[in-house]
Design an enzyme around this catalytic site. Structure first.
Site, PDB file in Angstrom:
ATOM      1  N   ARG A 207       0.836  -1.200   0.000  1.00 32.95           N
ATOM      2  CA  ARG A 207       0.000   0.000   0.000  1.00 32.95           C
ATOM      3  C   ARG A 207       0.870   1.248   0.000  1.00 32.95           C
ATOM      4  O   ARG A 207       0.509   2.271  -0.566  1.00 32.95           O
ATOM      5  CB  ARG A 207      -0.910   0.006   1.222  1.00 32.95           C
ATOM      6  CG  ARG A 207      -1.996  -1.051   1.176  1.00 32.95           C
ATOM      7  CD  ARG A 207      -2.879  -0.923   2.398  1.00 32.95           C
ATOM      8  NE  ARG A 207      -3.928  -1.940   2.423  1.00 32.95           N
ATOM      9  CZ  ARG A 207      -3.795  -3.114   3.030  1.00 32.95           C
ATOM     10  NH1 ARG A 207      -2.691  -3.431   3.644  1.00 32.95           N
ATOM     11  NH2 ARG A 207      -4.791  -3.987   3.015  1.00 32.95           N
TER      12      ARG A 207
ATOM     13  N   ASP B  13      -9.760  -4.350   8.876  1.00 34.59           N
ATOM     14  CA  ASP B  13      -8.865  -5.390   9.412  1.00 34.59           C
ATOM     15  C   ASP B  13      -9.458  -5.980  10.698  1.00 34.59           C
ATOM     16  O   ASP B  13      -9.406  -7.195  10.924  1.00 34.59           O
ATOM     17  CB  ASP B  13      -7.495  -4.786   9.723  1.00 34.59           C
ATOM     18  CG  ASP B  13      -7.014  -3.866   8.611  1.00 34.59           C
ATOM     19  OD1 ASP B  13      -6.083  -4.221   7.888  1.00 34.59           O
ATOM     20  OD2 ASP B  13      -7.634  -2.784   8.440  1.00 34.59           O
TER      21      ASP B  13
ATOM     22  N   ARG C 225     -12.213  -8.303   9.735  1.00 37.76           N
ATOM     23  CA  ARG C 225     -11.663  -9.597   9.268  1.00 37.76           C
ATOM     24  C   ARG C 225     -11.212 -10.444  10.454  1.00 37.76           C
ATOM     25  O   ARG C 225     -11.434 -11.655  10.507  1.00 37.76           O
ATOM     26  CB  ARG C 225     -10.468  -9.331   8.338  1.00 37.76           C
ATOM     27  CG  ARG C 225     -10.876  -8.791   6.984  1.00 37.76           C
ATOM     28  CD  ARG C 225      -9.666  -8.375   6.164  1.00 37.76           C
ATOM     29  NE  ARG C 225     -10.060  -8.026   4.802  1.00 37.76           N
ATOM     30  CZ  ARG C 225      -9.413  -7.141   4.047  1.00 37.76           C
ATOM     31  NH1 ARG C 225      -8.352  -6.511   4.501  1.00 37.76           N
ATOM     32  NH2 ARG C 225      -9.831  -6.893   2.821  1.00 37.76           N
TER      33      ARG C 225
ATOM     34  N   HIS D 194      -3.053   0.669   8.585  1.00 31.96           N
ATOM     35  CA  HIS D 194      -3.861  -0.244   7.762  1.00 31.96           C
ATOM     36  C   HIS D 194      -2.879  -0.799   6.730  1.00 31.96           C
ATOM     37  O   HIS D 194      -2.694  -0.227   5.665  1.00 31.96           O
ATOM     38  CB  HIS D 194      -5.009   0.510   7.090  1.00 31.96           C
ATOM     39  CG  HIS D 194      -5.673  -0.290   5.999  1.00 31.96           C
ATOM     40  ND1 HIS D 194      -6.307  -1.477   6.226  1.00 31.96           N
ATOM     41  CD2 HIS D 194      -5.774  -0.073   4.663  1.00 31.96           C
ATOM     42  CE1 HIS D 194      -6.774  -1.955   5.088  1.00 31.96           C
ATOM     43  NE2 HIS D 194      -6.464  -1.124   4.129  1.00 31.96           N
TER      44      HIS D 194
END
Ligand code: NAD
Length: 329
Positions: free
Chosen positions: A106, A166, A169, A193
């Site tokens: 990212r 996250d 999840r 993140h």
């Protein structure tokens, strides 16, 4: 004359004008579309304006979405920009940018996305000066910090989606393993993140029962739980490898944050926001459990992290700060 379809009631008074909840969503790619769909079916806004530079595609997406309106509570959905129909919006959500390529971190995206943000944020400041900004584009924490600096908005009104996805999840995978409803699992992912995020094992619990055994005890349980965290950390890479992008879960994540804001729910979500002093961390945006209401970030939970977690969080902050230091704003 279509009005002839109706017989007016002479006693009816004009309704009091109710201030509509207005949102602008900038960036109608895979993520933006999933956000828009999720917001529509959950009736988050009264008015939702969709903005993208790809004008024709945007028009087609809006046509497709509005044709579903007879099945939904009403939302006035249209294409536009913050400078016209989106003026004075309550919330501006930004999912514009370039997406991760398979295997790309990212953080590699940063330069490209900051350049796009610079072109977008001038109008946001000018036409929506009181809006709360929700930043979803990756690297989300860097983009949140960049937005804070570029706009000069107070830190309460610049919110990143942070580690909310996250954390979702994490709770889903733990719940699946335990055979219980994910809503009954209390566990958080905090920090960036991205690759340096961390699980707060010291606080992870089910009905008050701590999940993670102390150092040196129940090694196999620790290994099982560590493997679950690895799955969380690598989830985006695994999904992108298979389908090219992630969308549905982030769409639900974003609409959940929006509902917490617009309905002033005072929910605790691990959004990204400015950290100033907590755990010895200064001047960086990252995900921590925060109380969200109609004013944005109201307060941050002072999690009693253990030494290992504090060290990991500081490392995560350091990763973000180093990236930010290389940027020219
Ligand atoms: N925060 C999270 O948890 C999370 C999760 C998934 C994806 N993301 C990020 O969301 C972003 C979008 O991902 P995607 O898969 O939708 O990408 P995408 O390439 O499908 O869509 C990006 C959209 O942005 C638009 N755009 C580009 N420049 C623009 C501008 N100046 N003004 C308006 N629109 C512009 C493009 O036209 C395109 O429609 C990426 O940065 C991705 O990494 C974040």
């Amino acid at each position: 004359m279509l009005e002839q379809l109706f017989i007016p009631n002479p006693d009816a008074e004009q309704p009091n004008p109710i201030r509509p909840r207005k949102g602008v969503l900038i960036g109608l790619g895979q993520v933006g579309l999933a956000c828009a769909y999720s917001m529509l079916i959950q009736n988050c806004f009264d008015e939702l304006i969709l903005q993208d530079i790809a004008a024709e595609k945007l028009e087609g997406e809006v046509m497709d979405l509005v044709h579903g309106m007879p099945f939904l509570p009403p939302t006035d959905l249209k294409a536009g920009t913050v400078a016209d129909a989106g003026k004075d919006a309550d919330l501006v959500i930004i999912t514009a940018g370039v997406a991760q390529k398979p295997g790309e971190s990212r953080l590699n995206l940063v330069e490209r996305n900051v350049a796009i943000f610079k072109t977008i944020l001038g109008d946001v400041v000018k036409y929506c000066p009181n809006a709360i900004l929700l930043i979803v584009s990756n690297p989300a924490d860097i983009m949140t910090y960049a937005t804070l600096k570029i706009t000069g908005f107070p830190s309460s009104r610049v919110i990143g989606s942070g580690t909310v996805l996250d954390t979702a999840r994490f709770r889903y995978l733990l719940a699946n393993k335990l055979g219980i409803d994910a809503r009954s699992v209390h566990a958080y992912i905090i920090g960036e993140h991205g690759d340096s995020e961390l699980p707060v094992w010291s606080a992870a619990n089910v009905a008050g029962v701590r999940l993670y055994p102390p150092e040196g005890e129940m090694t196999s349980r620790r290994e099982e739980l560590d493997a679950i965290f690895e799955q969380v950390k690598n989830a985006a890479y695994e999904i992108i490898k298979r389908k090219g992008y992630t969308s549905y879960a982030i769409g639900l994540t974003v609409s959940d944050i929006i509902k917490a804001i617009l309905r002033s729910q005072e929910r605790i979500l691990t959004v990204s926001g400015l950290v100033d002093g907590l755990y010895g961390i200064d001047d960086v945006c990252l995900g921590l459990p925060r109380v969200i209401n109609e004013k944005g970030i109201l307060k941050t939970v002072n999690l009693p992290l253990n030494e290992t977690e504090q060290k990991q969080l500081r490392q995560s902050a350091q990763v973000l700060r180093e990236i930010f230091a290389q940027l020219k704003l």
